[in-house]
Design a protein around this motif. Structure first.
Motif, PDB file in Angstrom:
ATOM      1  N   PRO A 178       4.184  13.814   2.030  1.00 33.85           N
ATOM      2  CA  PRO A 178       4.077  14.655   3.233  1.00 33.85           C
ATOM      3  C   PRO A 178       5.370  14.566   4.042  1.00 33.85           C
ATOM      4  O   PRO A 178       5.939  13.469   4.148  1.00 33.85           O
ATOM      5  CB  PRO A 178       2.924  14.018   4.010  1.00 33.85           C
ATOM      6  CG  PRO A 178       2.125  13.302   2.983  1.00 33.85           C
ATOM      7  CD  PRO A 178       3.098  12.837   1.945  1.00 33.85           C
TER       8      PRO A 178
ATOM      9  N   ARG B  34      -2.616  19.374  11.732  1.00 37.99           N
ATOM     10  CA  ARG B  34      -1.478  18.534  11.365  1.00 37.99           C
ATOM     11  C   ARG B  34      -0.321  18.704  12.351  1.00 37.99           C
ATOM     12  O   ARG B  34       0.377  17.735  12.675  1.00 37.99           O
ATOM     13  CB  ARG B  34      -1.036  18.949   9.960  1.00 37.99           C
ATOM     14  CG  ARG B  34       0.047  18.106   9.366  1.00 37.99           C
ATOM     15  CD  ARG B  34       0.216  18.511   7.910  1.00 37.99           C
ATOM     16  NE  ARG B  34       1.286  17.781   7.280  1.00 37.99           N
ATOM     17  CZ  ARG B  34       1.707  18.044   6.058  1.00 37.99           C
ATOM     18  NH1 ARG B  34       1.130  19.009   5.344  1.00 37.99           N
ATOM     19  NH2 ARG B  34       2.688  17.346   5.528  1.00 37.99           N
TER      20      ARG B  34
ATOM     21  N   VAL C  85      -2.151   9.790  -0.095  1.00 37.58           N
ATOM     22  CA  VAL C  85      -1.690   8.417  -0.181  1.00 37.58           C
ATOM     23  C   VAL C  85      -2.435   7.600   0.861  1.00 37.58           C
ATOM     24  O   VAL C  85      -2.518   8.003   2.015  1.00 37.58           O
ATOM     25  CB  VAL C  85      -0.182   8.382   0.125  1.00 37.58           C
ATOM     26  CG1 VAL C  85       0.361   7.007  -0.136  1.00 37.58           C
ATOM     27  CG2 VAL C  85       0.513   9.430  -0.735  1.00 37.58           C
ATOM     28  N   GLN C  86      -2.971   6.526   0.453  1.00 36.24           N
ATOM     29  CA  GLN C  86      -3.780   5.734   1.375  1.00 36.24           C
ATOM     30  C   GLN C  86      -2.949   4.634   2.021  1.00 36.24           C
ATOM     31  O   GLN C  86      -2.185   3.969   1.350  1.00 36.24           O
ATOM     32  CB  GLN C  86      -4.921   5.059   0.591  1.00 36.24           C
ATOM     33  CG  GLN C  86      -5.898   6.032   0.006  1.00 36.24           C
ATOM     34  CD  GLN C  86      -6.997   6.371   0.991  1.00 36.24           C
ATOM     35  OE1 GLN C  86      -7.522   5.475   1.645  1.00 36.24           O
ATOM     36  NE2 GLN C  86      -7.327   7.617   1.103  1.00 36.24           N
ATOM     37  N   TRP C  87      -3.151   4.473   3.291  1.00 34.70           N
ATOM     38  CA  TRP C  87      -2.496   3.320   3.925  1.00 34.70           C
ATOM     39  C   TRP C  87      -3.553   2.302   4.268  1.00 34.70           C
ATOM     40  O   TRP C  87      -4.117   2.292   5.281  1.00 34.70           O
ATOM     41  CB  TRP C  87      -1.709   3.755   5.173  1.00 34.70           C
ATOM     42  CG  TRP C  87      -0.729   4.799   4.832  1.00 34.70           C
ATOM     43  CD1 TRP C  87      -0.677   6.078   5.270  1.00 34.70           C
ATOM     44  CD2 TRP C  87       0.358   4.677   3.931  1.00 34.70           C
ATOM     45  NE1 TRP C  87       0.347   6.737   4.711  1.00 34.70           N
ATOM     46  CE2 TRP C  87       1.000   5.918   3.878  1.00 34.70           C
ATOM     47  CE3 TRP C  87       0.855   3.614   3.138  1.00 34.70           C
ATOM     48  CZ2 TRP C  87       2.119   6.142   3.081  1.00 34.70           C
ATOM     49  CZ3 TRP C  87       1.960   3.857   2.348  1.00 34.70           C
ATOM     50  CH2 TRP C  87       2.583   5.109   2.324  1.00 34.70           C
TER      51      TRP C  87
ATOM     52  N   GLY D  99       0.793  -1.226   0.000  1.00 32.34           N
ATOM     53  CA  GLY D  99       0.000   0.000   0.000  1.00 32.34           C
ATOM     54  C   GLY D  99       0.819   1.267   0.000  1.00 32.34           C
ATOM     55  O   GLY D  99       0.504   2.222   0.692  1.00 32.34           O
ATOM     56  N   MET D 100       1.935   1.262  -0.737  1.00 36.78           N
ATOM     57  CA  MET D 100       2.711   2.490  -0.865  1.00 36.78           C
ATOM     58  C   MET D 100       2.846   2.829  -2.346  1.00 36.78           C
ATOM     59  O   MET D 100       3.892   2.655  -2.946  1.00 36.78           O
ATOM     60  CB  MET D 100       4.087   2.314  -0.215  1.00 36.78           C
ATOM     61  CG  MET D 100       4.019   2.197   1.289  1.00 36.78           C
ATOM     62  SD  MET D 100       5.652   2.094   2.059  1.00 36.78           S
ATOM     63  CE  MET D 100       5.937   0.340   2.059  1.00 36.78           C
TER      64      MET D 100
ATOM     65  N   TYR E 117       3.774   4.879  -4.509  1.00 36.88           N
ATOM     66  CA  TYR E 117       4.503   6.104  -4.805  1.00 36.88           C
ATOM     67  C   TYR E 117       4.737   6.246  -6.296  1.00 36.88           C
ATOM     68  O   TYR E 117       5.152   5.309  -6.958  1.00 36.88           O
ATOM     69  CB  TYR E 117       5.849   6.105  -4.084  1.00 36.88           C
ATOM     70  CG  TYR E 117       5.716   6.281  -2.606  1.00 36.88           C
ATOM     71  CD1 TYR E 117       5.217   7.463  -2.088  1.00 36.88           C
ATOM     72  CD2 TYR E 117       6.066   5.264  -1.739  1.00 36.88           C
ATOM     73  CE1 TYR E 117       5.089   7.631  -0.728  1.00 36.88           C
ATOM     74  CE2 TYR E 117       5.936   5.425  -0.369  1.00 36.88           C
ATOM     75  CZ  TYR E 117       5.447   6.614   0.128  1.00 36.88           C
ATOM     76  OH  TYR E 117       5.322   6.765   1.471  1.00 36.88           O
TER      77      TYR E 117
END
Lengths: 501, 413
Positions: free
Chosen positions: A181, B173, B411-413, A138-139, A141
């Motif tokens: 981020p 944040r 971005v989903q984890w 699940g990365m 990039y």
């Protein structure tokens, strides 16, 4: 981290099709006998310990990867390739040790930082399946687009030049960059090794490990906290089986934490002995704090804690500790100010105030990681002073110029703990420390204990050789003689302190 | 002038002036009207008081502004500190097995005493006021990094009442940063002193380069060197300090001779730069410019979630001055000497009421309805603070909308 291209590193061994690279997201569902579990835990612990030692010696980048490579081969997969069974063991041992190392902040930090290093090593050895691995975990990039890259390119190149990641020529090569981020690449942020804009970090392809490593670390950190919540019930359920073993794992493999409830090997230390001991047996960080304290009749907060806990660790009682601080501070302030503002601190160190925890003395890792600002003197002098001030300080302590040069050189290479080991040798003629497996100093109290042991042995030898009649003399008296003879101490007024006590 | 600070003044101040409602709205971050108590952030926030006889009371917490104000009046704290928001109300922490910090503003503390070359006498508040320009540089530098590099928007800048400043980064944040994240940011923003100088790598990181060019150098030339400013190279004692930073006795001695013959600080600085260039030590000049102007953070304050920091709107017991919030945009115009003390605040209120009384009964009635802060010179900072709090509440409201959008992007984890 060096920026060695990922693809350049050879794989662990020829023909190793299976990969040990894992985010350890799911505990394995395999059955293993207790004895096997224990064995695989010990193996992993040995590996983590090797990594920890290598880091303590100051190894970085390729050198560190080399050490881990060797250790991993020897310990985890003697046959050279990863067999299914070894991969299972790898999985099991990781999950069991999570439990063993989840209980305190110190244990978690130890486990986290060494597992993080292990992951980075494995990731760097990975070749074709990196993209697959990232996707599976699940990365997803993806590099930033051409237009954005062109827009920020001058900044990116300047960052690379500023951290010497690339020669001037190479820095202008257009490399793929990932925009993430900033929270995901804290180690790049910390070293100002990345370009930041509006909360995003622009990470070059070659530093991808930083993102992935950061993810692994963050996830493991959360997992450890979860484990610590689950631990009480596991402990109960496994009371007859795993609990004792897991607890044993963490205590046996951590360096001694010099908690005060463990009796110091050399017995108690009294206030009267302190001036002589400071000069003779204190590591440089504590000697430095102590001399600043004498000079200024004051130390700032962090310095008080670092020195205070050390003194507690060497066996100075609370009462004597209070007298010690009080005597020195009162040269610079009124008694009621001391009682109001500083006594709390000392009581706190001894677990008598605040959270009432039995605080343990700071290890080298902790000491090195703290950075004093101006007018503060805590931290590791081999790191904080370096260069000319360090050499000047060592010379003042009447070290030989050759020793001063050797120690300063190690410190300049960032091998602070090895520098401390050399310093020990220089101050204890005839001792050898850096040649041994130990390599360097890992804890200020370890330095002190080693020094005490060194002098106890000399003393024993002298007693045997010179005068049998002295056999009854207590060690404390012997030390007191030494004070008078050898030290017209530069530290202020040891006698005053003793009298006050 | 009457006294600046006393328990009596403090009592009136807490009772009628201190903006407890705004403080509670701030720390509620838009949750003060949430249906479930667990969602309300304020009640899980730690306050701690230091009383006049130096008793330190930790783990206080309040349900609303009324309770907060009542306790302030009861306990009359000389200092109020604000800690983290915890998993449970701090005042009931014994009831919970899990009690840990869950969020906390990213905080910064800068104190003049860390600028050792300034030789500030902390006991004389005027000497601290004179050094405000260097605090202003710190504000500009940090404000820029926090906004531009890290993308933070809700920055609360507070004058600490004597010789320092605090910054509270209140973005969600920032509040959710781990200790590791805080420490990385603090390290990114601070330069370590090595051999008495701030070590910088050349070429400079783009952020440091632009700060050096746009903030530090103008300050350095206009204030550090100039006679109207700090005039650091105007006296022998001053240039002694600067030359000492070179870590090269021979060079320092030769420059010292030359300095005596030169007329101005600017000329002396030029002479130094030329000498360094001749000796291929140009980087030293750059390092000195940083050393003498770049902010010196107390990084330990920023690195942990559980570090307490003095609350805005306290009064400093030594000076009596109120810890007011200020606008980083106009930090150059801020004058610490004009910040009112508790005593001054009270006389301003009396003056205002007297004026209204002279105007007749209607005016008195109107004065009664006026926000008491608006009768004083605390009005501007109070309005700034109110605007800041409204900004936070607006951000909290839009979070719900943004969440859906952000969820799709991030971005989903």
């Amino acid at each position: 981290m060096s920026a060695a291209p990922l693809a350049k590193r050879p794989r662990g061994s020829i023909g190793a099709r299976r990969s040990s690279l894992s985010m350890y997201a799911q505990a394995p569902d395999v059955e293993l006998a207790m004895s096997e579990l224990e064995e695989c835990c010990y193996m992993r612990l040995r590996l983590l310990r090797c990594i920890d030692h290598a880091k303590a010696k100051g190894l970085r980048s390729e050198e560190l990867l080399g050490v881990i490579d060797k250790a991993e081969r020897e310990i985890m997969r003697p046959a050279g390739v990863w067999t299914d069974e070894e991969l299972h063991r790898d999985q099991c041992s990781h999950f069991l040790l999570r439990l063993a190392f989840c209980r305190t902040e110190e244990l978690r930090r130890y486990f986290l930082s060494n597992e993080h290093e292990l992951f980075k090593f494995r990731f760097s050895g990975q070749v074709g399946d990196v993209a697959r691995f990232l996707l599976d975990n699940g990365m997803p990039y993806a590099p930033i687009g051409e237009a954005e890259l062109d827009e920020v390119l001058p900044h990116l190149q300047n960052v690379r030049r500023s951290v010497k990641l690339a020669k001037d020529g190479a820095a202008s090569v257009k490399e793929d960059h990932y925009k993430v981020p900033f929270e995901e690449v804290l180690d790049l942020v910390r070293g100002r090794r990345v370009f930041l804009r509006a909360g995003f970090a622009y990470v070059p392809q070659s530093e991808l490990i930083s993102i992935v490593g950061g993810q692994v670390r963050a996830r493991l950190s959360r997992a450890l906290v979860d484990a610590s919540r689950a631990w009480p019930s596991v402990q109960e359920a496994e009371a007859d089986r795993l609990s004792a073993f897991l607890e044993h794992c963490s205590t046996q493999y951590m360096a001694d934490d010099y908690a005060a409830d463990k009796k110091a090997a050399h017995g108690e230390v009294s206030l009267a002995q302190l001036p002589a001991l400071t000069k003779r047996s204190f590591p440089l960080c504590m000697e430095h704090l102590s001399s600043k304290l004498h000079d200024n009749s004051h130390l700032k907060h962090q310095g008080r804690i670092q020195l205070g806990l050390f003194l507690k660790g060497i066996g100075l009682s609370y009462d004597e500790s209070l007298t010690f601080w009080r005597t020195l501070f009162l040269k610079g302030m009124a008694p009621d100010k001391f009682d109001k503002e500083y006594k709390y601190n000392i009581r706190y160190n001894y677990g008598l105030e605040g959270a009432k925890k039995n605080y343990t003395p700071y290890s080298c890792a902790k000491v090195i990681s703290t950075v004093p600002s101006a007018a503060e003197h805590h931290g590791c002098p081999f790191r904080t002073l370096s260069g000319e001030p360090l050499r000047a300080m060592l010379s003042r302590l009447s070290l030989k110029p050759t020793d001063v040069a050797r120690i300063a050189a190690k410190a300049a290479e960032h091998h602070y703990q090895v520098a401390c080991g050399l310093y020990f040798e220089a101050r204890h003629a005839g001792s050898s420390l850096t040649e041994t497996e130990m390599g360097g100093i890992t804890h200020p109290n370890q330095y002190f204990d080693l020094s005490m042991k060194f002098y106890a042995e000399i003393h024993a030898a002298e007693k045997q050789g010179v005068d049998g009649a002295l056999a009854g003399a207590a060690p404390a008296q012997a030390l007191a003689h030494e004070t008078d003879a050898a030290n017209a101490a530069p530290l202020a007024a040891p006698h005053e302190m003793a009298v006050d006590a | 002038m009457g006294e600046n600070f006393s328990p009596e003044l403090l009592r009136t101040y807490y009772k009628t002036v201190f903006p407890a409602e705004l403080m509670c709205r701030w720390l509620g971050y838009g949750t003060s009207t949430a249906a479930s108590a667990q969602q309300r952030l304020l009640r899980r926030r730690e306050f701690s008081f230091t009383t006049g006889d130096d008793v330190y009371i930790r783990y206080l917490s309040y349900n609303d502004a009324k309770a907060f104000r009542k306790d302030l009046v009861d306990k009359l704290p000389y200092k109020i500190d604000i800690g983290a928001a915890f998993s449970a109300p701090p005042s009931e922490k014994k009831k919970f097995t899990v009690f840990q910090p869950v969020q906390r503003e990213l905080i910064f503390d800068i104190d003049l005493t860390d600028y050792d070359f300034l030789q500030v006498d902390a006991s004389k508040v005027e000497t601290c006021d004179a050094c405000w320009p260097i605090m202003a540089v710190a504000v500009k530098t940090m404000d820029r990094m926090l906004r531009h590099d890290f993308g933070f928007e809700h920055l609360l800048w507070v004058y600490s009442g004597r010789r320092g400043i605090h910054c509270w980064v209140c973005d969600e944040r920032a509040r959710n940063l781990t200790n590791e994240g805080r420490s990385a940011i603090a390290d990114y923003m601070s330069l370590t002193l090595k051999d008495g100088r701030m070590a910088v790598r050349v070429p400079l990181h783009p952020t440091l380069a632009s700060i050096h060019r746009e903030v530090l150098l103008p300050f350095f030339e206009r204030t550090v060197l100039s006679n109207e400013g700090m005039g650091l190279l105007e006296s022998e004692a001053g240039w002694g300090v600067v030359l000492g930073m070179l870590g090269d006795d021979a060079l320092a001695a030769s420059l010292s001779d030359e300095y005596a013959r030169r007329a101005s600080g600017a000329e002396r600085w030029e002479a130094l730069k030329r000498a360094l260039e001749r000796n291929k030590l140009s980087r030293l000049a750059l390092e000195l410019e940083f050393t003498l102007s770049y902010p010196r953070l107390d990084v330990n304050v920023s690195k942990g979630m559980n570090h307490l920091l003095k609350s805005p709107w306290c009064a400093h017991p030594k000076t009596g001055r109120v810890c007011v919030v200020f606008d980083p945009q106009t930090v150059d115009d801020f004058q610490p000497g004009l910040v009112p003390t508790l005593g001054e605040v009270m006389s301003q209120i009396d003056e205002y009421d007297d004026q209204q009384a002279a105007l007749g009964a209607d005016a008195v009635e109107a004065a009664r309805a006026t926000d008491v802060l608006h009768k004083t010179s605390l009005r501007a900072p109070a309005e700034l603070f109110a605007k800041f709090v409204r900004g936070l509440e607006a951000a909290a409201r839009s979070t719900a909308h943004a969440e859906a959008a952000r969820g799709a992007q991030a971005v989903q984890w």
